[in-house]
Write an enzyme that holds these catalytic residues in place. Structure first.
Site, PDB file in Angstrom:
ATOM      1  N   LYS A 103      57.261  69.342  16.258  1.00  0.00           N
ATOM      2  CA  LYS A 103      56.211  69.625  15.274  1.00  0.00           C
ATOM      3  C   LYS A 103      55.031  68.673  15.461  1.00  0.00           C
ATOM      4  O   LYS A 103      53.870  69.085  15.391  1.00  0.00           O
ATOM      5  CB  LYS A 103      56.780  69.518  13.851  1.00  0.00           C
ATOM      6  CG  LYS A 103      55.749  69.666  12.736  1.00  0.00           C
ATOM      7  CD  LYS A 103      55.203  71.084  12.618  1.00  0.00           C
ATOM      8  CE  LYS A 103      54.086  71.202  11.608  1.00  0.00           C
ATOM      9  NZ  LYS A 103      54.455  71.631  10.299  1.00  0.00           N
ATOM     10  N   SER A 132      58.172  68.537   7.182  1.00  0.00           N
ATOM     11  CA  SER A 132      57.619  67.842   8.346  1.00  0.00           C
ATOM     12  C   SER A 132      57.615  66.352   8.024  1.00  0.00           C
ATOM     13  O   SER A 132      56.739  65.865   7.321  1.00  0.00           O
ATOM     14  CB  SER A 132      56.194  68.316   8.645  1.00  0.00           C
ATOM     15  OG  SER A 132      56.213  69.679   9.017  1.00  0.00           O
TER      16      SER A 132
END
Length: 186
Positions: free
Chosen positions: A172, A97
């Protein structure tokens, strides 16, 4: 025949993901800063590499699962990075991420070497990684996404192509904002 995979980053999320890829029958070359997880996976039939570039030399698809943007940049574009060992037609899947703008810059550098990239951050935590039930938000070329579906299915259950390169990271971020708002509301 299953693709030859490389996996870089064998931490809390990466190690169980790599184990699930081995269970699914993929040949796996691994690299991590810590020897313990590498040795554990070698006992389960993975091969070890001495650098990210060496992982790429022996892989058609290279997966990274790292803490943040600087680590991903260094592992992929650095002195002994993935980019040094890739061959035209290889694919890099970053499942970390990280900042989507960094993802786009890395993808641009890889494209110059005729290497495709997917950004595929995950949600589901350590339990999801262990159980192979991660949610995966994937950005990049749809054909490359489809070609890598067997890989994604080995580590996740809810797998969605959300757009071009960087879109996985943006999805995300939205997911994390929604989770934070729900926690704050409760």
């Amino acid at each position: 025949m299953k693709k030859k995979l490389g996996f870089i980053g064998l931490g809390i999320m990466g190690k169980p993901m790599a184990k699930n890829l081995l269970k699914a029958g993929f040949n796996l070359v691994v690299f991590s800063r810590s020897n313990g997880p590498v040795e554990e996976l070698v006992k389960e039939k993975a091969l070890s590499a001495n650098s990210p570039g060496e992982v790429a030399e022996h892989s058609e698809v290279i997966i990274t699962m790292l803490p943040d943007s600087p680590e991903v940049e260094e592992i992929i574009l650095g002195k002994d990075g993935v980019i040094r060992g890739t061959k035209p037609g290889s694919v890099v899947i970053d499942m970390s991420s990280i900042n989507p703008l960094v993802t786009q810059e890395i993808a641009k550098a890889l494209k110059e070497k005729e290497v495709e990239m997917l950004d595929a951050p995950v949600s589901g935590g350590e339990i999801g990684a262990i159980q192979g039930t991660l949610a995966i938000m994937v950005g990049g070329e749809e054909k490359v996404f489809n070609d890598c579906m067997e890989i994604f299915k080995a580590v996740g259950k809810n797998i969605v192509h959300v757009g071009g390169i960087g879109a996985g990271g943006y999805a995300k971020l939205v997911n994390q904002i929604i989770v934070a708002l729900n926690i704050a509301t409760v």
